[in-house]
Write a protein that holds these residues in place. Structure first.
Motif, PDB file in Angstrom:
ATOM      1  N   SER A 172      72.443 110.699   4.672  1.00  0.00           N
ATOM      2  CA  SER A 172      73.594 111.607   4.556  1.00  0.00           C
ATOM      3  C   SER A 172      74.824 111.190   5.381  1.00  0.00           C
ATOM      4  O   SER A 172      75.949 111.519   4.977  1.00  0.00           O
ATOM      5  N   PHE A 209      61.340 104.755   6.229  1.00  0.00           N
ATOM      6  CA  PHE A 209      61.226 104.887   4.774  1.00  0.00           C
ATOM      7  C   PHE A 209      62.607 104.715   4.151  1.00  0.00           C
ATOM      8  O   PHE A 209      63.552 104.353   4.861  1.00  0.00           O
ATOM      9  N   GLY A 312      63.709 110.697  -1.418  1.00  0.00           N
ATOM     10  CA  GLY A 312      62.884 109.672  -0.778  1.00  0.00           C
ATOM     11  C   GLY A 312      62.420 108.687  -1.835  1.00  0.00           C
ATOM     12  O   GLY A 312      61.825 109.079  -2.840  1.00  0.00           O
ATOM     13  N   ARG A 315      58.588 108.325  -2.192  1.00  0.00           N
ATOM     14  CA  ARG A 315      58.015 109.448  -2.938  1.00  0.00           C
ATOM     15  C   ARG A 315      58.098 109.179  -4.448  1.00  0.00           C
ATOM     16  O   ARG A 315      57.133 109.377  -5.183  1.00  0.00           O
TER      17      ARG A 315
HETATM   18  C1  FA5 Z   1      67.187 115.082   3.767  1.00  0.00           C
HETATM   19  O1  FA5 Z   1      66.932 114.033   4.370  1.00  0.00           O
HETATM   20  C2  FA5 Z   1      68.572 115.398   3.354  1.00  0.00           C
HETATM   21  N1  FA5 Z   1      69.494 114.466   3.966  1.00  0.00           N
HETATM   22  C3  FA5 Z   1      68.649 115.339   1.830  1.00  0.00           C
HETATM   23  C4  FA5 Z   1      69.918 115.939   1.297  1.00  0.00           C
HETATM   24  C5  FA5 Z   1      70.979 115.098   1.004  1.00  0.00           C
HETATM   25  C6  FA5 Z   1      70.014 117.288   1.072  1.00  0.00           C
HETATM   26  C7  FA5 Z   1      72.147 115.627   0.498  1.00  0.00           C
HETATM   27  C8  FA5 Z   1      71.184 117.849   0.584  1.00  0.00           C
HETATM   28  C9  FA5 Z   1      72.208 116.986   0.286  1.00  0.00           C
HETATM   29  P1  FA5 Z   1      64.689 115.823   3.611  1.00  0.00           P
HETATM   30  O2  FA5 Z   1      64.404 115.810   5.051  1.00  0.00           O
HETATM   31  O3  FA5 Z   1      64.018 116.873   2.788  1.00  0.00           O
HETATM   32  O4  FA5 Z   1      66.228 115.907   3.311  1.00  0.00           O
HETATM   33  O5  FA5 Z   1      64.289 114.403   3.024  1.00  0.00           O
HETATM   34  C10 FA5 Z   1      64.568 114.048   1.695  1.00  0.00           C
HETATM   35  C11 FA5 Z   1      63.376 113.315   1.069  1.00  0.00           C
HETATM   36  O6  FA5 Z   1      63.003 112.213   1.887  1.00  0.00           O
HETATM   37  C12 FA5 Z   1      62.117 114.173   0.968  1.00  0.00           C
HETATM   38  O7  FA5 Z   1      62.133 114.944  -0.210  1.00  0.00           O
HETATM   39  C13 FA5 Z   1      61.019 113.141   0.929  1.00  0.00           C
HETATM   40  O8  FA5 Z   1      60.886 112.626  -0.375  1.00  0.00           O
HETATM   41  C14 FA5 Z   1      61.596 112.018   1.778  1.00  0.00           C
HETATM   42  N2  FA5 Z   1      61.015 111.981   3.134  1.00  0.00           N
HETATM   43  C15 FA5 Z   1      61.280 112.769   4.173  1.00  0.00           C
HETATM   44  N3  FA5 Z   1      60.606 112.388   5.262  1.00  0.00           N
HETATM   45  C16 FA5 Z   1      59.876 111.312   4.900  1.00  0.00           C
HETATM   46  C17 FA5 Z   1      58.992 110.410   5.573  1.00  0.00           C
HETATM   47  N4  FA5 Z   1      58.741 110.520   6.859  1.00  0.00           N
HETATM   48  N5  FA5 Z   1      58.427 109.427   4.877  1.00  0.00           N
HETATM   49  C18 FA5 Z   1      58.729 109.261   3.565  1.00  0.00           C
HETATM   50  N6  FA5 Z   1      59.565 110.035   2.862  1.00  0.00           N
HETATM   51  C19 FA5 Z   1      60.134 111.056   3.522  1.00  0.00           C
END
Ligand code: FA5
Length: 340
Positions: A172, A209, A312, A315
């Protein structure tokens, strides 16, 4: 003396014939024809030979000398030829033998999925942007409406280099960097793929990731544009039958915010273990860019709106290829990687 010459001839021919290497031939040459060689000795002793025998002995001894010289040279050539043939046999290259197999590299499944995602969004009019993996706290949190002490930092707090610099916990920050650079230009339509880092470590969460960020800012952008874009993405990535579902959620940098699910790719929405019998799988977070983020990045929220999403990549790859442990992507085991 003539008998002696005859005997010498027999013996010399035999030993020359039996020689097995050039060194032996050199020795024989010295033995018979050298300064103190046996034939040389005969030639030197001519003075002591009976007068009437001298011509004959001299002739025989000289003939033998010439003959042995010839034989030694001939034998030397034979040995050289033999040596060459043996060497050729040893080093012979059989082009019909199967070659030594070596492993051919291929693209990592994360790279393949990343490229596929880029293609889909480039096809929708987005451009690829990049940002640093070592990022300021300001871009990672503050400019995204997450002030110091905000509890939302806990969800993503990462690895700090100093109190103000860290490994970015999401992609972001690239939103803010791009808007800062482009404002007041419109529209802004970018995706930002890259590595991110968090203090996570289990079968579905890795400390390093990949995410892909999406951002669209323009006059009149609505939630419907976000939904339509994500629906097209889901269908292109997972097939025409693919549906998406948006659930209300919270991110400090979007308002309203949503978690986006796709119908389960394993059971096609029927309900199974992978989707915990809900028929849906969460793949990304999204929402309308928060007015504070637009303002801090140089745009007037009264004039423009925008949507953003972040997914992600691991994912997506896990769902696409049916991989149940995220750590398999990073162990570099070619038995796993060569399947893709
Ligand atoms: C975010 O990181 C926000 N920056 C996303 C966002 C962007 C929201 C723009 C609104 C507008 P979140 O923490 O949910 O959101 O992570 C997004 C995705 O990253 C998750 O749905 C998951 O698929 C992936 N993810 C999060 N943490 C991990 C991890 N430790 N390992 C692998 N994939 C991960």
């Amino acid at each position: 003396m003539l008998k002696k010459i005859e005997e010498l001839e027999r013996q010399a021919k035999e030993t020359i014939k039996a020689a097995t290497d050039p060194k032996a031939l050199d020795d024989l040459k010295i033995r018979y024809l050298g300064k103190r060689g046996e034939i040389t000795a005969i030639l030197r002793s001519m003075g002591q030979q009976p007068e009437d025998m001298k011509p004959l002995i001299g002739q025989k001894a000289n003939e033998l000398k010439d003959q042995l010289e010839g034989l030694i040279e001939q034998k030397r050539q034979e040995l050289e030829e033999l040596h060459r043939a043996q060497k050729w046999e040893e080093e012979k290259l059989d082009v019909t033998l199967p070659g030594t197999p070596f492993l051919v590299g291929r693209k990592h499944p994360i790279t393949t999925v990343m490229e596929e995602l880029k293609d889909i969004f480039i096809g929708l009019g987005f451009q690829v942007a990049e940002g640093p993996e070592v990022e300021w706290d300001y871009y990672s949190f503050e400019a995204l409406n997450i002030p110091v002490e905000h509890p939302a930092r806990d969800m993503q707090d990462s690895f700090y280099i100093t109190s103000k610099i860290l490994l970015r916990p999401h992609t972001s920050p690239v939103q803010v960097r791009v808007m800062e650079e482009k404002q007041p230009e419109l529209p802004v339509r970018i995706i930002a793929p890259g590595k991110v880092f968090r203090r996570d470590d289990d079968a579905t969460h890795s400390p390093m990731f990949h995410q892909i960020e999406g951002l669209a800012v323009d006059r009149g952008i609505t939630f419907a544009h976000l939904k339509g874009t994500l629906q097209v993405f889901a269908r292109e990535m997972f097939g025409e039958q693919q549906n998406i579902r948006l659930r209300p959620s919270y991110f400090p940098f979007t308002e309203p915010s949503a978690e986006v699910d796709i119908s389960c790719v394993m059971c096609e929405g029927e309900g199974c273990r992978t989707c915990e019998h809900t028929g849906w799988l969460e793949i990304l977070g999204a929402g309308m860019v928060h007015p504070n983020v637009l303002k801090i990045s140089g745009y007037d929220p009264a004039e423009v709106t925008g949507f953003a999403f972040g997914m992600g990549i691991e994912r997506i790859a896990m769902l696409k290829y049916g991989i149940d442990d995220i750590r398999l992507f990073y162990v570099n085991d070619h038995r796993m990687l060569s399947q893709f």
